[in-house]
Design an enzyme around this catalytic site. Sequence first.
Site, PDB file in Angstrom:
ATOM      1  N   ALA A  39     124.256  81.412  41.988  1.00 21.19           N
ATOM      2  CA  ALA A  39     125.532  82.093  42.158  1.00 21.19           C
ATOM      3  C   ALA A  39     125.331  83.307  43.058  1.00 21.19           C
ATOM      4  CB  ALA A  39     126.078  82.525  40.796  1.00 21.19           C
ATOM      5  N   GLY A  61     123.446  78.670  38.937  1.00 21.08           N
ATOM      6  CA  GLY A  61     124.694  77.926  39.033  1.00 21.08           C
ATOM      7  C   GLY A  61     124.561  76.639  39.808  1.00 21.08           C
ATOM      8  N   GLU A  88     123.276  74.141  37.396  1.00 22.43           N
ATOM      9  CA  GLU A  88     124.374  73.802  36.487  1.00 22.43           C
ATOM     10  C   GLU A  88     125.381  72.880  37.146  1.00 22.43           C
ATOM     11  OE1 GLU A  88     124.731  77.647  33.588  1.00 22.43           O
ATOM     12  OE2 GLU A  88     125.140  77.985  35.720  1.00 22.43           O
ATOM     13  N   GLU A 122     118.276  82.950  35.197  1.00 20.54           N
ATOM     14  CA  GLU A 122     119.185  84.057  34.859  1.00 20.54           C
ATOM     15  C   GLU A 122     118.509  85.167  34.055  1.00 20.54           C
ATOM     16  OE1 GLU A 122     121.786  80.495  35.634  1.00 20.54           O
ATOM     17  OE2 GLU A 122     119.910  80.867  34.548  1.00 20.54           O
TER      18      GLU A 122
END
Length: 291
Positions: free
Chosen positions: A97, A141, A144, A164
């Site tokens: 992200a 992300g 994911e 993260e």
Amino acid sequence: MLAARAMRPCASQFGRFMVPLRVRNYSSVAEQSFEYIKVSTPRTGVAMIELNRPKALNALFTPLIVELNKALESLDKDPSIGAMVLTGSEKAFAAGADIKEMAPKEFADAYGADFIENWSQLYNTIKKPIISAVNGHALGGGCELAMMCDILYCNAKANFGQPEIKLGVIPGAGGSQRLTRAIGKSRAMELILTGKNFSGQEAFDWGLAARVFETPEKCVEGALDTAETIAGYSKIAVKACKEVVNKSQDLGIREGVEFERRVFHGLFGSEDQKIGMKAFAEKQKAQWKHR
């Protein structure tokens, strides 16, 4: 109309790689202007979406997700599309992200506005099968997003991870849930707590990826081949297959089998069930009506 099949470079995403493409004008998607994704139809009945933020290694942020969701919704409603492939570049599927978007947010901003909730739209609302073709980095992300797809294909040298913890947060778009279900609690716990990365080969060995390929080109081609196969079947049956497999993640085995059986029974009310079984008995190719 579909143009004749030709060999041309697959945009700039795959460098010198030559990928067979058919060019088709969309009635719905081509009219839309996208800045951070590219949409094409490289095979009959197959749409391919390429994440396109090369300078940021396809880092995910809200404008890109909005475009992705818009394209997916249009393709999901397009009767000519039977399956989709989601990919990035040779360097990065999506390298996480965008920290610049996230860093300034306060709790009220993130929680009050349900930050990244719309990132799960792919998994929650799209009825047609989506295959992720992962090359390069798929971190945070990006990992994911790849796991949200129905089938995950990757290059052996792809770089997965949920790092993260290194930012003082946790996975927020399903990473802790999907990774644990795919590879088991102990291994997922180790990866999430340490922030360690893992390769595409390990993703395959551990059961996260359905197939692993030697090169980025073969990865994308493999995903397109599978999508083309799926797109050649009854769209009614394909939709039902996706529904019952996904339901297995929510139900116990007894309830899941009962749900599967009810959907199985329901397909006997479709034209395609009659067409498929008649064609099989007569050793002919089924001509699906998608009804």
